[in-house]
Enzyme design. Structure first.
Site, PDB file in Angstrom:
ATOM      1  N   ASP A 185      38.612  41.383  43.690  1.00 24.73           N
ATOM      2  CA  ASP A 185      38.178  41.012  45.038  1.00 24.73           C
ATOM      3  C   ASP A 185      36.720  40.569  45.050  1.00 24.73           C
ATOM      4  O   ASP A 185      36.218  40.038  44.061  1.00 24.73           O
ATOM      5  CB  ASP A 185      38.434  42.210  45.982  1.00 24.73           C
ATOM      6  N   HIS A 226      35.473  43.328  51.843  1.00 27.97           N
ATOM      7  CA  HIS A 226      36.913  43.338  51.614  1.00 27.97           C
ATOM      8  C   HIS A 226      37.312  44.249  50.454  1.00 27.97           C
ATOM      9  O   HIS A 226      38.169  45.133  50.599  1.00 27.97           O
ATOM     10  CB  HIS A 226      37.301  41.880  51.340  1.00 27.97           C
ATOM     11  N   SER A 401      46.256  41.989  53.317  1.00 25.64           N
ATOM     12  CA  SER A 401      45.169  42.524  52.505  1.00 25.64           C
ATOM     13  C   SER A 401      45.151  44.033  52.463  1.00 25.64           C
ATOM     14  O   SER A 401      44.864  44.641  51.454  1.00 25.64           O
ATOM     15  CB  SER A 401      43.843  42.177  53.182  1.00 25.64           C
TER      16      SER A 401
END
Ligand code: NAG
Ligand code: NAG
Ligand code: NAG
Ligand code: CA
Ligand code: CA
Ligand code: CA
Length: 645
Positions: A185, A226, A401
């Site tokens: 990520d 994220h 996600s």
């Protein structure tokens, strides 16, 4: 085992990406990076590769997938990306006596899933009154009460017991010990108090800036939160008074930073997915090709090789587990057009919200294997509660996600319960232990359907929501499934026109390679490798029906895809819906347009690829519960083999 087929699929995807590329050139104009794939005439060690790079004015970033004939060189004099190929630099490399070829890497877009939902600021900040640490049967962490996906008691209008059933796994003493999940990520804040003790530094790397520290680049808009949010879902620590708990709170996380540079390259993806495959058990990806409903894209050459090496050789031969977020393109996209999610070698995970509906951004496709959870129904604060930047916690993480790392955590539990599980065992366990629970399609389009051996699936949710207690219990007594074979069951290559007003029907009758060394009697994945073009690609619909009558929608309408040139070139559409069925008989492919305006197109080729076992897969397993999926499939298989023998 996966190799012979992998070559075949490499070839197919390669052709496809060529055509996709030419599309990109027209649409956006191609981008060239400062990274070069350099193939040498002979194997050399790092010292010599460094020397070859240096004498040509480059920096050696290291070998590709441990292959001492292929290295990545960086040209510092070039910007990270520009629109022109650098002919002098390429030429300089190519005339070096040790270099066979040098290819400047093109840059392309890969996007974080759930990103557009990401900036709702975390409205709840860590509140000291929750900080009391107590040890008990239930985690004392202050945010545990918000983690409805772990334990749904009906918080915020959720449906009680619609959750991952993790407490049932923890109660069996399974918490993820000695399992490492890599979060591929935008970085992981490994200094976060809820993550730092579960951080596996040795297995981590930063491929965005080429150093061993995958620390996120902090920005004002929290853009790079994220990966940190995903990491906490897997392995946030328990009973430490900080945030909540991870699904596998005693497991380790590795950070692989690879999304934080202007463009993605094949080599960044390949290095990430092939990083330390013996130290990393599970790779979790919550990103992919743009979910704009008109992209058809997937892993390129080196990345495909990395995935195949991972499943064949990773985890000392048991195979790495690649978990993929199925996509956030909503009903306007189809995850079978995403070659990462639709790959047989990834476990693609969709999401549901806290009352059992699919989320509005969920994509559907026949390659999705199972589901976990994303956000709550209305209140933005009922997202996934997890760790955040600045040592904080958030309750607003969302998108598919958020779903994929939950699955990674559940698989970490399964791997602790049985460290001998292969990548295929994980997929079988997922099929057999996931539950329908109360998942439903908010729009009533996709119903739960039984396949030919009694396994219930849904086009949106695959085989249902992961059940941590169930998968751990089954993992403990699991016997590895028999060897896998690949059968090219048949092919039709006669071009024919697809009219605007009716379907064309194509049939392949197959014995599934019976009597050969490739024979498949019990299915795992099925691929329909298809070449077709159309006056409007987005209006095409494809259905594949198995000999046992299971009908998979392998391509749905995509209203934004107005491609009229490229179509699909040997694209491997995959379905998991015929899992454990018998493949012998007649397979039917239906091709039609779903459109107001008349469209037309040309079917060119369909090759049917069957993957699975020769032996019944669950023969050695026992079960006492006659209503379990395992019992139902075993019974079907026993009756079938007594009929056929
Ligand atoms: C990757 O490239 C190599 C060399 O060009 C080729 O031999 C191999 O088949 C390719 N694999 C693909 C196309 O996936
Ligand atoms: C942890 O896993 C490794 C393989 O990944 C294995 O060699 C080792 O024995 C395991 N350690 C424990 C304590 O189970
Ligand atoms: C589609 O395929 C047909 C048959 O091969 C060909 O004649 C036609 O030109 C193709 N259309 C496009 C837009 O490429
Ligand atoms: Ca770094
Ligand atoms: Ca905690
Ligand atoms: Ca998509």
């Amino acid at each position: 085992m996966e190799y012979c087929i992998s070559l075949f699929i490499f070839f197919l995807t390669f052709l496809n990406f060529n055509s996709d590329h030419s599309n990109e050139v027209r649409a956006t104009s191609e981008v060239f990076t400062n990274s070069f794939l350099v193939k040498l005439k002979q194997s050399v060690d790092k010292t010599l590769a460094d020397e070859v790079a240096k004498r040509n004015g480059f920096i050696n970033l290291g070998s590709i997938l441990g292959n001492q004939k292929e290295y990545q060189f960086l040209q510092k004099a070039l910007p990270h990306a520009r629109s022109k190929r650098s002919v002098p630099h390429t030429r300089r490399l190519k005339i070096d006596p040790l270099i066979h070829t040098a290819v400047q890497q093109t840059g392309f877009r890969r996007v974080k899933r759930g990103n557009r939902l990401l900036n709702t600021e975390n409205l709840l900040t860590l509140n000291n009154k929750f900080m009391k640490v107590q040890v008990g049967p239930e985690p004392s962490d202050p945010y545990f009460q918000y983690q409805w996906y772990l334990k749904n008691t009906g918080q915020n209008g959720g449906k009680p017991r619609l959750d991952l059933n993790v407490e049932a796994a923890w109660a069996q003493g399974i918490t993820g010990k000695n399992v490492t999940t890599a979060i591929m990520d935008d970085g992981v804040d490994y200094m976060h108090p809820d993550l730092k003790f579960n951080y596996n530094a040795r297995a981590s790397y930063d491929f965005s800036s080429n150093d061993p520290y995958p620390y996120p680049r902090y920005t004002d808009d929290w853009f790079n939160s994220h990966g940190t949010r995903c990491a906490g879902e897997v392995a946030a620590a328990r009973d430490n008074g900080v945030c909540g708990v991870g699904v596998a709170y005693d497991s380790k996380i590795a950070g692989i930073r690879m999304l934080d540079q202007p463009y993605m390259t094949d080599l960044i993806e390949a290095n990430s997915m092939g990083h330390e495959p013996d130290l990393i058990d599970i790779y979790s990806a919550s990103w992919g090709p743009t979910d704009d409903g008109k992209t058809v894209d997937g892993p390129r050459n080196a990345t495909m090789r990395a995935i195949v090496r991972g499943v064949n050789e990773g985890r000392r031969g048991l195979g790495n587990i690649y978990v993929w977020a199925s996509g956030d393109g909503g009903e306007e996209d189809d995850c079978n057009c995403d070659g990462y999610a639709a790959s047989m070698w990834t476990v693609s995970i969709n999401s549901a919200i806290n009352d059992g509906q699919n989320a509005h951004y969920d994509e559907s496709c026949s390659s999705t294997l199972a589901s976990t959870f994303s956000n709550g129904a209305k209140d933005p604060n009922t997202g996934v509660a997890t760790t955040d930047l600045y040592g904080k916690c958030t309750t607003t993480h969302s998108g598919t996600s958020a779903a994929a790392p939950e699955a990674a955590g559940v698989f970490a539990l399964a791997l602790e319960a049985n460290p001998q599980l292969t990548w295929r065992d994980i997929q079988h366990l997922t099929v057999l232990s996931s539950k329908r629970n109360s998942l439903f399609d908010a729009k009533g389009r996709f119903h739960w359907t039984m396949n030919g051996v009694g396994l219930e699936f849904n086009h949106l949710f695959g085989y249902g929501v992961l059940d941590a207690g169930g998968i751990v219990a089954l993992a403990k007594k699991w016997e590895t499934v028999p060897p896998r074979y690949h059968c090219e069951a048949g092919s039709i290559g006669v071009t024919q026109e697809i009219p605007s007003d009716r379907s064309i029907l194509l049939k392949i009758k197959t014995d599934a390679c019976s009597g050969t060394e490739y024979s498949v009697n019990y299915l795992e994945h099925v691929q329909a490798v298809i070449t077709v073009n159309a006056s409007r690609r987005g209006d095409l619909e494809l259905f594949l029906t198995s000999p046992m009558g299971t009908r998979s929608m392998i391509l749905s309408r995509r209203i934004h895809d107005d491609d009229n040139r490229d179509g699909f070139t040997k694209w491997p559409f995959m379905t998991t819906h015929t899992w454990a069925e018998y493949p012998q008989g007649t397979w039917l492919l239906e091709i039609s347009f779903n459109s107001q305006k008349p469209q037309h197109g040309w079917f060119k080729e369909w090759t049917l690829m069957l993957h699975g076992t020769r032996e019944p897969p669950y023969e050695k397993l026992s079960t006492t519960d006659p209503h379990s999926k395992l019992a139902i499939v075993k019974k079907a298989h026993e009756e079938h083999s007594s009929l056929t023998n």
